[in-house]
Design a protein around this motif. Sequence first.
Motif: not given
Length: 363
Positions: A260-270, A219-232
């Motif tokens: 990471x200090x970033x957060x993941x959210x999911x779009x609500x399908x409604x 999962x590191x490549x994804x985590x690294x890609x995520x880091x490039x946006x800073x805290x998001x």
Amino acid sequence: MPSNSIQEMYVKTGLLKMRKLWVTLLAVAAVSFVSMGFLMLTNKPDIHVPEAEACQELLSNITQPQKVDEVWSLEQLKLMQSCRWKFNATALAKYRAELGHCCNASAWLTVTQENAPLDSKLVYDASSSKSLKVSSGLLEILPEKSPFPDRLYKTCAVVGNGGILRNSSCGSKIDEHEFVIRLNLPSTDFPDDVGRKTNMVTVNPSILLSRFRGLVGRRLPFVKAGVSYGKTWFLIPAFSFPGHSDVSYRALYAIEDSGSESHVFFFHPQYLSTLSKYWHDRGFHVHRLSSGFMLVNAALELCQHITLYGFWPFSLHPDGHFLPYHYYDDVPPKKWVHDMPKEFGYYVNMHFHGALQLHVGEC
Ligand code: CDP
């Protein structure tokens, strides 16, 4: 010399001097007249055609074509550039009220423990015959409540991925906004053109599946890609297609487990299905709204002032040179899924009404 001829000579020289004076005066008057005329002509738009009036007339004549193409868009762009843009709080408030009524982004854009309680159903917005019952396991990874504050963001930039951003020098302008929204994990390689700040970025599960191999291995490549946006905040449409939920959970685990200090959210399908219905009811019939269009709509509810950058779904720059589809590559969209030119037509309309500002070209 007889006194008569002396007198005659004085009269003659006097007349001659007067004639010279007249000629000089006439010449000066002529020059002033010509230069005044020239000045009036060059300043004409300011003096004789008040911008506001001319643009008001254009505004009342705008009609949205059934099919938006490059020629229509170029014409609108010319008008946009000749009319000074003016913010219209009433126009934005109208969108905010209508969208708030149907879709309510601040409460429903993301899935939360509040809007998706235990055992409730999440109906997949792109496959409405299928749904998912909220389990205790899912509830555990959802935020308690919506991440959006009770107030509006003062200024928001929604940054599309269009090739129009290349060499635009818009980076610092974009970064000046309080809340910067980006789409589909775009490249961070062109900060001078696209900026550095990212408060929220959408992640399409298809990117997780193709670029990051479904996150089933490292999962590191994804985590690294995520880091490039800073805290998001990463925003994933996890419940649009049934096959996309598991990979979206893995993305959340990857970011959380990395510390990471970033957060993941999911779009609500409604939210997505009511938004799509809102536009369908207004005559916009499309297979699926683009992520850019979804987030512009969310911004209309969440922000006091909105500027769009990077939205230009055409192959030529307004100057006439060829443009890659994205500012970072030339992979075209799947044409049968979205109708980005038509969406562009709506942005033009919103721009002319002063609800948001559409920026096309250099900064
Ligand atoms: O994945 P999707 O096709 O929705 O979009 P993308 O190519 O990753 O670009 C993100 C968004 O920018 C799109 O959803 C469009 O709204 C916008 N865009 C545009 O207006 N003009 C372009 N040339 C490219 C993208």
